[in-house]
Design an enzyme around this catalytic site. Structure first.
Site, PDB file in Angstrom:
ATOM      1  N   ASP A 200       3.742  -4.146   4.809  1.00  0.00           N
ATOM      2  CA  ASP A 200       3.348  -3.200   3.777  1.00  0.00           C
ATOM      3  C   ASP A 200       2.842  -1.953   4.513  1.00  0.00           C
ATOM      4  O   ASP A 200       2.451  -2.026   5.682  1.00  0.00           O
ATOM      5  CB  ASP A 200       2.250  -3.831   2.924  1.00  0.00           C
ATOM      6  N   ASP A 202       0.646   1.117   3.061  1.00  0.00           N
ATOM      7  CA  ASP A 202      -0.726   1.537   2.758  1.00  0.00           C
ATOM      8  C   ASP A 202      -1.662   0.328   2.735  1.00  0.00           C
ATOM      9  O   ASP A 202      -1.433  -0.638   2.010  1.00  0.00           O
ATOM     10  CB  ASP A 202      -0.762   2.263   1.406  1.00  0.00           C
TER      11      ASP A 202
HETATM   12 MG   LIG Z   1      -0.918  -2.049   0.468  1.00  0.00          MG
END
Ligand SMILES: [Mg+2]
Length: 359
Positions: A200, A202
């Site tokens: 992922d 962020d």
């Molecule tokens: Mg995230």
């Protein structure tokens, strides 16, 4: 990337397709071999591909025209026809060649670290050798050349011509694949797949303080570059899969996302850490803009982004895993059939090292 590093980076690869008997577009793990070779070269920031090909080999022009649209990174790909043997074909193509370039046989795939090959070739040429399974002899699978050395290539029977002088050698220990009749090396198709880590973005690579859409709002996670480099070194593909509904919400544009993505990948590359590919999902069912208002199979917790990457690259799913900071990341991993590891946002390198110690 520093100016020195930029000067040393080899940006061009020549793929030799000079044997009419070979099936250069035959699929390996469902992906045409030439496409795999171009993708692999792109992992090392090669962005200029020259297919040096016999006129009798069909389908290459259509392949070259269609391929860039399928790739993660922009690159130029050209087909140059030649009826000459490999060393003479390369010499004749000299006006099209960079000062330094890689050469590989388009019918042969081997796990070659092109960065290491380039580093070995800083003052001349370097050769990557692989060992044949049948008689244990070593054969060249890639060579990094300087254009000024072209006249020292030997007209050897090998599909990859090497210079006459003693050059630095890198031995390839990974799997090797070959296609077509009279394959040079034993084919290890089952071993060719590599595990992948799906990151992922962020909250994993960078601090998540909400809808990061520009470089000035980017704050790297501690240990991010070290974590990616460790994964590269351990032989994992490193992919990023990121929900970006900020685009659909009109908070930033698709172009701004791609600008930030390029900046992040370049910053990591300068630290010796490679992101191999990335998928993002700009859609959300509740946004106002009808262009982005939809339920998407790419939006985590759906697994679409992961599955698309598994189609585009030869991924060993059983050994792959996802790292995310939300339950939706863990659900996406589960829905894609891989393990998920929930990151709490401390030091990414330490977290990744801990996971790798379990595999
Ligand atoms: Mg995230």
């Amino acid at each position: 990337m520093s100016a020195d590093e930029g000067a040393r980076t080899v940006r061009q690869i020549v793929l030799l397709c000079l044997d009419r008997e070979m099936s250069y577009l035959a699929p390996i793990d469902d992906i045409p071999l030439l496409q795999l070779l171009v993708q692999e070269a792109g992992r090392y920031r090669v962005d200029d591909v020259l297919l040096l090909a016999q006129p009798g080999i069909a389908g290459l022009d259509a392949f070259a025209a269609a391929l860039p649209a399928q790739l993660h990174r922009p690159l130029s790909i050209r087909v140059e026809r030649s009826t000459l043997p490999p060393h003479a074909a390369l010499q004749a193509a000299s006006p099209l060649l960079h000062d330094r370039f890689h050469v590989m046989d388009g019918s042969l795939w081997a796990e070659v670290d092109l960065d290491r090959l380039s580093a070995l070739a800083r003052t001349g040429s370097a050769i990557a050798m692989a060992r044949r399974d049948d008689d244990n002899s070593a054969v060249p699978v890639a060579v990094c050349l300087m254009r000024q050395d072209l006249d020292r290539l030997t007209p050897a029977s090998s599909a990859i011509p090497v210079p006459t002088d003693g050059s630095a050698t890198l031995v390839v220990n990974g799997p090797v694949c070959a296609v077509g009749p009279g394959s040079h090396l034993t084919t290890h198709r089952a071993q060719r797949r590599k595990p992948a880590v799906f990151l992922d973005r962020d909250g994993v690579l960078n601090i998540d303080h909400g809808y990061i859409g520009s470089i000035d709002r980017l704050v790297w996670m501690p240990g991010a570059a070290d974590a990616v480099r460790l994964l590269n070194e351990r032989g994992y593909y490193v992919f990023v899969v990121t929900n970006q509904s900020g685009i659909g919400r009109g908070l930033f544009s698709d172009a701004a996302y791609f600008e930030l993505r390029r900046e992040m990948h370049d910053t990591l590359a300068a630290a010796g850490a490679r992101i191999d590919d990335e998928r993002h999902c700009p859609f959300h069912p509740d946004v106002a803009d009808p262009a982005y208002r939809r339920v998407s199979s790419w939006r985590k917790p759906e697994p679409g982004m992961l599955l698309d990457l598994m189609d585009a690259w030869p991924v060993d799913r059983a050994r792959s895993f996802m790292i995310g900071d939300k339950s939706s990341d863990m659900a996406a991993a589960r829905n894609a059939g891989i393990a998920g590891h929930l990151f709490s946002g401390d030091n990414l390198h330490d977290f990744v090292a801990g996971i790798l110690s379990q595999y």
